[in-house]
Motif scaffolding. Structure first.
Motif, PDB file in Angstrom:
ATOM      1  N   ALA A  99       3.718  -4.481   5.615  1.00 33.96           N
ATOM      2  CA  ALA A  99       3.452  -3.548   4.516  1.00 33.96           C
ATOM      3  C   ALA A  99       4.741  -3.321   3.728  1.00 33.96           C
ATOM      4  O   ALA A  99       5.535  -2.445   4.089  1.00 33.96           O
ATOM      5  CB  ALA A  99       2.904  -2.224   5.043  1.00 33.96           C
ATOM      6  N   PRO A 100       4.975  -4.079   2.662  1.00 37.74           N
ATOM      7  CA  PRO A 100       6.212  -3.899   1.892  1.00 37.74           C
ATOM      8  C   PRO A 100       6.246  -2.618   1.074  1.00 37.74           C
ATOM      9  O   PRO A 100       7.300  -2.224   0.602  1.00 37.74           O
ATOM     10  CB  PRO A 100       6.228  -5.125   0.955  1.00 37.74           C
ATOM     11  N   LEU A 101       5.095  -1.983   0.873  1.00 40.19           N
ATOM     12  CA  LEU A 101       5.094  -0.812   0.001  1.00 40.19           C
ATOM     13  C   LEU A 101       4.275   0.332   0.582  1.00 40.19           C
ATOM     14  O   LEU A 101       3.481   0.169   1.501  1.00 40.19           O
ATOM     15  CB  LEU A 101       4.611  -1.170  -1.401  1.00 40.19           C
ATOM     16  N   ILE A 132       5.519   2.584  -4.179  1.00 36.63           N
ATOM     17  CA  ILE A 132       6.953   2.327  -4.137  1.00 36.63           C
ATOM     18  C   ILE A 132       7.226   1.256  -3.089  1.00 36.63           C
ATOM     19  O   ILE A 132       6.700   1.302  -1.976  1.00 36.63           O
ATOM     20  CB  ILE A 132       7.744   3.625  -3.826  1.00 36.63           C
ATOM     21  N   PHE A 133       8.010   0.244  -3.471  1.00 35.96           N
ATOM     22  CA  PHE A 133       8.407  -0.774  -2.508  1.00 35.96           C
ATOM     23  C   PHE A 133       9.457  -0.206  -1.557  1.00 35.96           C
ATOM     24  O   PHE A 133      10.370   0.517  -1.975  1.00 35.96           O
ATOM     25  CB  PHE A 133       8.989  -2.001  -3.220  1.00 35.96           C
ATOM     26  N   ARG A 134       9.332  -0.556  -0.293  1.00 32.07           N
ATOM     27  CA  ARG A 134      10.358  -0.171   0.667  1.00 32.07           C
ATOM     28  C   ARG A 134      11.641  -0.949   0.376  1.00 32.07           C
ATOM     29  O   ARG A 134      11.598  -2.084  -0.114  1.00 32.07           O
ATOM     30  CB  ARG A 134       9.872  -0.469   2.090  1.00 32.07           C
ATOM     31  N   PRO A 135      12.798  -0.367   0.705  1.00 30.00           N
ATOM     32  CA  PRO A 135      14.079  -1.049   0.436  1.00 30.00           C
ATOM     33  C   PRO A 135      14.137  -2.418   1.094  1.00 30.00           C
ATOM     34  O   PRO A 135      13.805  -2.574   2.278  1.00 30.00           O
ATOM     35  CB  PRO A 135      15.117  -0.091   1.049  1.00 30.00           C
ATOM     36  N   GLY A 136      14.538  -3.429   0.319  1.00 27.02           N
ATOM     37  CA  GLY A 136      14.724  -4.775   0.845  1.00 27.02           C
ATOM     38  C   GLY A 136      13.489  -5.638   0.896  1.00 27.02           C
ATOM     39  O   GLY A 136      13.583  -6.839   1.152  1.00 27.02           O
ATOM     40  N   GLU A 137      12.318  -5.061   0.663  1.00 27.07           N
ATOM     41  CA  GLU A 137      11.089  -5.831   0.846  1.00 27.07           C
ATOM     42  C   GLU A 137      10.800  -6.795  -0.297  1.00 27.07           C
ATOM     43  O   GLU A 137      10.135  -7.819  -0.101  1.00 27.07           O
ATOM     44  CB  GLU A 137       9.896  -4.893   1.038  1.00 27.07           C
ATOM     45  N   ILE A 138      11.269  -6.505  -1.507  1.00 24.80           N
ATOM     46  CA  ILE A 138      10.997  -7.407  -2.623  1.00 24.80           C
ATOM     47  C   ILE A 138      11.603  -8.780  -2.369  1.00 24.80           C
ATOM     48  O   ILE A 138      10.994  -9.810  -2.661  1.00 24.80           O
ATOM     49  CB  ILE A 138      11.522  -6.808  -3.947  1.00 24.80           C
ATOM     50  N   ASP A 195       1.030   0.737   3.174  1.00 23.31           N
ATOM     51  CA  ASP A 195       0.915   1.967   3.930  1.00 23.31           C
ATOM     52  C   ASP A 195       0.712   3.146   2.991  1.00 23.31           C
ATOM     53  O   ASP A 195       0.834   3.015   1.770  1.00 23.31           O
ATOM     54  CB  ASP A 195       2.161   2.177   4.796  1.00 23.31           C
ATOM     55  N   ALA A 196       0.413   4.299   3.567  1.00 20.52           N
ATOM     56  CA  ALA A 196       0.047   5.450   2.741  1.00 20.52           C
ATOM     57  C   ALA A 196       0.739   6.717   3.193  1.00 20.52           C
ATOM     58  O   ALA A 196       0.923   6.949   4.389  1.00 20.52           O
ATOM     59  CB  ALA A 196      -1.467   5.655   2.773  1.00 20.52           C
ATOM     60  N   ILE A 197       1.108   7.512   2.224  1.00 21.18           N
ATOM     61  CA  ILE A 197       1.484   8.898   2.449  1.00 21.18           C
ATOM     62  C   ILE A 197       0.311   9.733   1.961  1.00 21.18           C
ATOM     63  O   ILE A 197       0.009   9.765   0.770  1.00 21.18           O
ATOM     64  CB  ILE A 197       2.775   9.260   1.696  1.00 21.18           C
ATOM     65  N   ASP A 198      -0.389  10.356   2.886  1.00 18.66           N
ATOM     66  CA  ASP A 198      -1.578  11.135   2.542  1.00 18.66           C
ATOM     67  C   ASP A 198      -1.135  12.533   2.133  1.00 18.66           C
ATOM     68  O   ASP A 198      -0.947  13.425   2.957  1.00 18.66           O
ATOM     69  CB  ASP A 198      -2.540  11.192   3.731  1.00 18.66           C
ATOM     70  N   ASP A 199      -0.961  12.695   0.823  1.00 17.36           N
ATOM     71  CA  ASP A 199      -0.546  13.985   0.275  1.00 17.36           C
ATOM     72  C   ASP A 199      -1.682  14.650  -0.490  1.00 17.36           C
ATOM     73  O   ASP A 199      -1.450  15.482  -1.366  1.00 17.36           O
ATOM     74  CB  ASP A 199       0.676  13.804  -0.625  1.00 17.36           C
ATOM     75  N   TYR A 200      -2.920  14.263  -0.144  1.00 23.94           N
ATOM     76  CA  TYR A 200      -4.077  14.883  -0.788  1.00 23.94           C
ATOM     77  C   TYR A 200      -4.085  16.388  -0.512  1.00 23.94           C
ATOM     78  O   TYR A 200      -4.512  17.175  -1.334  1.00 23.94           O
ATOM     79  CB  TYR A 200      -5.360  14.236  -0.264  1.00 23.94           C
ATOM     80  N   ALA A 201      -3.605  16.751   0.678  1.00 17.86           N
ATOM     81  CA  ALA A 201      -3.492  18.165   1.047  1.00 17.86           C
ATOM     82  C   ALA A 201      -2.202  18.344   1.842  1.00 17.86           C
ATOM     83  O   ALA A 201      -1.563  17.380   2.262  1.00 17.86           O
ATOM     84  CB  ALA A 201      -4.700  18.608   1.869  1.00 17.86           C
ATOM     85  N   THR A 202      -1.797  19.588   2.044  1.00 16.26           N
ATOM     86  CA  THR A 202      -0.610  19.906   2.832  1.00 16.26           C
ATOM     87  C   THR A 202      -1.056  20.411   4.203  1.00 16.26           C
ATOM     88  O   THR A 202      -2.014  21.175   4.294  1.00 16.26           O
ATOM     89  CB  THR A 202       0.221  20.981   2.118  1.00 16.26           C
ATOM     90  N   PRO A 203      -0.400  19.996   5.308  1.00 15.79           N
ATOM     91  CA  PRO A 203       0.804  19.170   5.344  1.00 15.79           C
ATOM     92  C   PRO A 203       0.507  17.692   5.081  1.00 15.79           C
ATOM     93  O   PRO A 203      -0.610  17.224   5.234  1.00 15.79           O
ATOM     94  CB  PRO A 203       1.324  19.383   6.774  1.00 15.79           C
ATOM     95  N   VAL A 204       1.549  16.980   4.693  1.00 20.07           N
ATOM     96  CA  VAL A 204       1.469  15.570   4.326  1.00 20.07           C
ATOM     97  C   VAL A 204       1.516  14.716   5.588  1.00 20.07           C
ATOM     98  O   VAL A 204       2.214  15.063   6.557  1.00 20.07           O
ATOM     99  CB  VAL A 204       2.647  15.221   3.381  1.00 20.07           C
ATOM    100  N   ARG A 205       0.783  13.599   5.581  1.00 23.32           N
ATOM    101  CA  ARG A 205       0.791  12.663   6.716  1.00 23.32           C
ATOM    102  C   ARG A 205       1.268  11.289   6.255  1.00 23.32           C
ATOM    103  O   ARG A 205       1.086  10.910   5.097  1.00 23.32           O
ATOM    104  CB  ARG A 205      -0.600  12.546   7.347  1.00 23.32           C
ATOM    105  N   LEU A 206       1.842  10.545   7.186  1.00 25.01           N
ATOM    106  CA  LEU A 206       2.357   9.199   6.923  1.00 25.01           C
ATOM    107  C   LEU A 206       1.624   8.206   7.822  1.00 25.01           C
ATOM    108  O   LEU A 206       1.558   8.395   9.031  1.00 25.01           O
ATOM    109  CB  LEU A 206       3.867   9.159   7.209  1.00 25.01           C
ATOM    110  N   THR A 207       1.078   7.159   7.218  1.00 25.19           N
ATOM    111  CA  THR A 207       0.405   6.106   7.970  1.00 25.19           C
ATOM    112  C   THR A 207       1.233   4.830   7.883  1.00 25.19           C
ATOM    113  O   THR A 207       1.512   4.346   6.779  1.00 25.19           O
ATOM    114  CB  THR A 207      -1.000   5.828   7.409  1.00 25.19           C
ATOM    115  N   GLN A 208       1.630   4.290   9.019  1.00 26.24           N
ATOM    116  CA  GLN A 208       2.390   3.043   9.089  1.00 26.24           C
ATOM    117  C   GLN A 208       1.554   1.999   9.825  1.00 26.24           C
ATOM    118  O   GLN A 208       1.179   2.192  10.975  1.00 26.24           O
ATOM    119  CB  GLN A 208       3.716   3.251   9.812  1.00 26.24           C
ATOM    120  N   SER A 209       1.258   0.881   9.166  1.00 27.63           N
ATOM    121  CA  SER A 209       0.399  -0.152   9.742  1.00 27.63           C
ATOM    122  C   SER A 209       1.100  -0.899  10.871  1.00 27.63           C
ATOM    123  O   SER A 209       2.315  -1.109  10.831  1.00 27.63           O
ATOM    124  CB  SER A 209      -0.004  -1.165   8.663  1.00 27.63           C
TER     125      SER A 209
END
Length: 383
Positions: free
Chosen positions: A169-171, A52-58, A78-92
């Motif tokens: 990271a636009p998406l 998913i593109f972040r708002p405004g990045e396109i 960037d990634a939302i690691d939802d392979y398992a719970t709890p979910v993690r967010l990685t921001q470059s």
């Protein structure tokens, strides 16, 4: 299909192949459809159903492509690691700058098994029509081999003089349990990975690599490098440096979570000539135990979990500081997306890959120039 034929009529076109296709054949089919259906469009990118593109990045990418219409443009994701719970967010870490990077230098890095995450592997790339036309003219098709994303990477790098890298990271990508690559990284077969393997009809997905029996995602990338090198015979693609290559694969194998597969791949590495340092595992274990940075990160993750996050948020607001989002965990993808929207990672003054830029002879093209207009779906052109 219902959405595209109803609410999005005139803005989104729905197409589907006449029968199920393997990954590479599907990529060839869909990009041929798009190139032929939109003859006036000059730039193309791929957004999968797990991105998913972040708002405004396109708008920022469109503006950048308009200023450099003939250049391949890559970016971080960037990634939302939802392979398992709890979910993690990685921001470059990001600087927002634009760098021109010689293609030959990136190919030389790949020959030493150094593959930056921002090489043009298509799912992080804006591609001008002229590049697609060049690929068709040179190869007779757009994609080949097993992994079309990295096949495109090395075919395109062989063909162009340089690419532009947008250090942002636009998406975001998510749904990692549906990712074939993530399945390879972890060594835990998902139904999507099993379907991918079944399409190979018993053939290894790394058959062209120097050590084809080592089945890791890194070796799949090296396989595509070797395929393009064999196909083109181009001097721009040096022979793979074996010692670096085997160390690269060893790092891949160390990340496998399937104990039986890890033992099997270690044995395959040994047969290929990999000789680990007898003290390497001791040094790694001691480093993991004694590294102050690792200890602090572990403590921060425990303190910033689901139960402790509200305390840290109140403290961050009281201090007027950015909350430690990278240590937070989330109950769902939607919650992680909302935190990403509200608390983007602050811009840094210098690019994270400055050492690689220096090694490749890259040059800065543009400082960060954020888009003034935040587009909505309604004011985007149909193409």
């Amino acid at each position: 299909r219902a959405f595209c034929e109803g609410e999005a009529r005139g803005r989104v076109r729905y197409v589907a192949p006449p029968a199920p296709l393997s990954m590479t054949h599907h990529y060839n089919w869909v990009f041929s459809q798009v190139l032929d259906s939109f003859p006036a469009a000059n730039h193309f990118t791929l957004l999968t159903d797990r991105m998913i593109f972040r708002p405004g990045e396109i708008s920022g990418l469109v503006a950048l492509a308009g200023r450099h219409p003939g250049k391949i443009i890559t970016y971080l994701h960037d990634a939302i690691d939802d392979y398992a719970t709890p979910v993690r967010l990685t921001q470059s870490a990001w600087s927002g700058e634009v760098w021109e990077v010689p293609a030959a230098a990136l190919l030389a890095l790949s020959a030493r098994a150094v593959v930056p995450g921002w090489v043009p592997h298509l799912m992080n790339t804006v591609v001008p029509r002229a590049v697609w036309q060049g690929l068709r003219a040179r190869h007779g098709d757009l994609f080949d081999s097993v992994a079309p994303d990295f096949n495109f990477c090395y075919r395109s790098l062989e063909m162009v003089d340089s690419i532009l890298f947008y250090d942002k990271a636009p998406l975001l990508h998510y749904a990692l349990n549906r990712s074939n690559g993530e399945s390879q990284i972890r060594g835990i077969a998902s139904k999507d990975h099993l379907d991918f393997v079944a399409q190979l009809n018993g053939k290894s997905y790394a058959w062209a690599a120097p050590a084809p029996e080592v089945l890791t995602v890194g070796n799949a990338i090296m396989h595509e490098y070797c395929c393009v090198r064999n196909e083109t015979r181009s001097p721009k693609l040096p022979e793979i440096e074996r010692t670096s290559y085997l160390s690269f694969l060893a790092d891949d194998v160390a990340r496998l979570q399937n104990p039986a597969l890890k033992r099997q791949m270690r044995a395959a590495l040994a047969r290929a000539g990999w000789k680990p340092s007898p003290t390497a595992w001791i040094a790694r274990a001691v480093g993991n135990l004694s590294s102050p940075r690792r200890m602090l990160q572990t403590a921060a993750r425990r303190l910033c979990g689901l139960s402790g996050r509200s305390v840290w948020m109140r403290l961050a607001r009281w201090l007027g500081r950015q909350p430690p989002v990278r240590f937070f965990t989330y109950g769902s993808v939607e919650e992680a997306l909302e935190f990403d929207r509200r608390y983007p990672r602050p811009r840094r003054a210098t690019p994270a890959d400055a050492e690689i830029f220096a090694a490749t002879g890259a040059s800065r093209v543009e400082p960060w120039n954020p888009p003034a207009v935040q587009p909505t779906l309604e004011n985007l052109a149909p193409d």
